[in-house]
Design a protein around this motif. Sequence first.
Motif, PDB file in Angstrom:
ATOM      1  N   LYS A   1       0.831  -1.200   0.000  1.00 32.52           N
ATOM      2  CA  LYS A   1       0.000   0.000   0.000  1.00 32.52           C
ATOM      3  C   LYS A   1       0.866   1.251   0.000  1.00 32.52           C
ATOM      4  O   LYS A   1       0.583   2.217  -0.707  1.00 32.52           O
ATOM      5  CB  LYS A   1      -0.918  -0.010   1.222  1.00 32.52           C
ATOM      6  N   SER A   2       1.951   1.217   0.764  1.00 31.87           N
ATOM      7  CA  SER A   2       2.817   2.396   0.842  1.00 31.87           C
ATOM      8  C   SER A   2       3.775   2.489  -0.341  1.00 31.87           C
ATOM      9  O   SER A   2       4.114   3.594  -0.774  1.00 31.87           O
ATOM     10  CB  SER A   2       3.597   2.403   2.158  1.00 31.87           C
ATOM     11  N   VAL A   3       4.219   1.346  -0.882  1.00 34.82           N
ATOM     12  CA  VAL A   3       5.141   1.343  -2.019  1.00 34.82           C
ATOM     13  C   VAL A   3       4.667   0.288  -3.032  1.00 34.82           C
ATOM     14  O   VAL A   3       5.197  -0.823  -3.081  1.00 34.82           O
ATOM     15  CB  VAL A   3       6.594   1.044  -1.570  1.00 34.82           C
ATOM     16  N   PRO A   4       3.665   0.619  -3.868  1.00 36.44           N
ATOM     17  CA  PRO A   4       3.116  -0.377  -4.791  1.00 36.44           C
ATOM     18  C   PRO A   4       4.112  -0.840  -5.857  1.00 36.44           C
ATOM     19  O   PRO A   4       3.939  -1.896  -6.449  1.00 36.44           O
ATOM     20  CB  PRO A   4       1.915   0.331  -5.426  1.00 36.44           C
ATOM     21  N   GLU A   5       5.173  -0.071  -6.065  1.00 35.82           N
ATOM     22  CA  GLU A   5       6.189  -0.469  -7.048  1.00 35.82           C
ATOM     23  C   GLU A   5       6.851  -1.788  -6.659  1.00 35.82           C
ATOM     24  O   GLU A   5       7.260  -2.565  -7.525  1.00 35.82           O
ATOM     25  CB  GLU A   5       7.268   0.614  -7.189  1.00 35.82           C
ATOM     26  N   ILE A   6       6.932  -2.052  -5.366  1.00 37.54           N
ATOM     27  CA  ILE A   6       7.523  -3.314  -4.898  1.00 37.54           C
ATOM     28  C   ILE A   6       6.688  -4.490  -5.415  1.00 37.54           C
ATOM     29  O   ILE A   6       7.239  -5.503  -5.874  1.00 37.54           O
ATOM     30  CB  ILE A   6       7.628  -3.343  -3.358  1.00 37.54           C
ATOM     31  N   ALA A   7       5.375  -4.357  -5.367  1.00 37.37           N
ATOM     32  CA  ALA A   7       4.501  -5.426  -5.859  1.00 37.37           C
ATOM     33  C   ALA A   7       4.710  -5.652  -7.352  1.00 37.37           C
ATOM     34  O   ALA A   7       4.768  -6.787  -7.823  1.00 37.37           O
ATOM     35  CB  ALA A   7       3.039  -5.086  -5.579  1.00 37.37           C
ATOM     36  N   PHE A   8       4.860  -4.577  -8.083  1.00 40.71           N
ATOM     37  CA  PHE A   8       5.064  -4.665  -9.531  1.00 40.71           C
ATOM     38  C   PHE A   8       6.363  -5.405  -9.856  1.00 40.71           C
ATOM     39  O   PHE A   8       6.375  -6.366 -10.624  1.00 40.71           O
ATOM     40  CB  PHE A   8       5.075  -3.255 -10.129  1.00 40.71           C
ATOM     41  N   PHE A   9       7.454  -4.964  -9.249  1.00 36.13           N
ATOM     42  CA  PHE A   9       8.743  -5.584  -9.542  1.00 36.13           C
ATOM     43  C   PHE A   9       8.852  -6.989  -8.946  1.00 36.13           C
ATOM     44  O   PHE A   9       9.523  -7.852  -9.514  1.00 36.13           O
ATOM     45  CB  PHE A   9       9.895  -4.683  -9.096  1.00 36.13           C
ATOM     46  N   LEU A  10       8.179  -7.240  -7.836  1.00 33.74           N
ATOM     47  CA  LEU A  10       8.138  -8.589  -7.270  1.00 33.74           C
ATOM     48  C   LEU A  10       7.416  -9.541  -8.226  1.00 33.74           C
ATOM     49  O   LEU A  10       7.861 -10.672  -8.436  1.00 33.74           O
ATOM     50  CB  LEU A  10       7.455  -8.575  -5.905  1.00 33.74           C
ATOM     51  N   SER A  11       6.329  -9.063  -8.835  1.00 38.86           N
ATOM     52  CA  SER A  11       5.609  -9.881  -9.819  1.00 38.86           C
ATOM     53  C   SER A  11       6.499 -10.226 -11.003  1.00 38.86           C
ATOM     54  O   SER A  11       6.516 -11.366 -11.470  1.00 38.86           O
ATOM     55  CB  SER A  11       4.367  -9.139 -10.329  1.00 38.86           C
ATOM     56  N   LEU A  12       7.245  -9.240 -11.488  1.00 41.11           N
ATOM     57  CA  LEU A  12       8.150  -9.494 -12.607  1.00 41.11           C
ATOM     58  C   LEU A  12       9.261 -10.472 -12.229  1.00 41.11           C
ATOM     59  O   LEU A  12       9.551 -11.419 -12.964  1.00 41.11           O
ATOM     60  CB  LEU A  12       8.779  -8.187 -13.102  1.00 41.11           C
ATOM     61  N   ALA A  13       9.874 -10.239 -11.061  1.00 39.69           N
ATOM     62  CA  ALA A  13      10.983 -11.101 -10.634  1.00 39.69           C
ATOM     63  C   ALA A  13      10.514 -12.534 -10.411  1.00 39.69           C
ATOM     64  O   ALA A  13      11.139 -13.485 -10.909  1.00 39.69           O
ATOM     65  CB  ALA A  13      11.612 -10.542  -9.361  1.00 39.69           C
ATOM     66  N   LEU A  14       9.426 -12.695  -9.679  1.00 41.75           N
ATOM     67  CA  LEU A  14       8.906 -14.042  -9.437  1.00 41.75           C
ATOM     68  C   LEU A  14       8.447 -14.691 -10.745  1.00 41.75           C
ATOM     69  O   LEU A  14       8.638 -15.892 -10.959  1.00 41.75           O
ATOM     70  CB  LEU A  14       7.747 -14.003  -8.442  1.00 41.75           C
TER      71      LEU A  14
END
Length: 174
Positions: free
Chosen positions: A13-26
């Motif tokens: 919620k505070s840093v949605p970019e982490i979710a984006f890059f985590l999706s790409l990495a995983l």
Amino acid sequence: MESIYTIVHELFKSVPEIAFFLSLALGYLVGAFSFGKFQLGGVASSLLMAVLVSQFGVHIDDTVKNLLFALFIFAVGFTSGPMFFRSLGRQSLREIVLCAVLAVSGLITVVALSHLFGLDKGLAAGIAAGGLTQSAIMGTAESAINSMNLGAEVTSELVANISVGYGVTYIFGS
């Protein structure tokens, strides 16, 4: 003590970019594995990982979503466009008829099964987009849903379901 879900939800919620890059990495990590002769690949597994990561309540700004969607469509067209025009020849008519039959039968199947199972319009559009690997359906469906004046909550849910349906069925479509 906070649950893992709550901690991850607050982080995304505070840093949605982490979710984006985590999706790409995983996605690229999972996409590299082969299951016999079957391999998902980076794109399909990234979509699947994005569906899983989104279960933590990630919100991505509409401008970012539209920009990334446009980049995806551009990349697909840039790669396949020249090959399409080079492949046109005498046998193209048979392939064009086959494409028309596939598109119509896919649409009829999605509409019929959506009614049979009571799926909402967003999920049905996502299933059609993923199953037929036609990403443009997503943008068209989102525009149609946004123009229906259904209220913010219903519209948000339907638009989110487009991505879920797409992410789950793209693997099978491709």
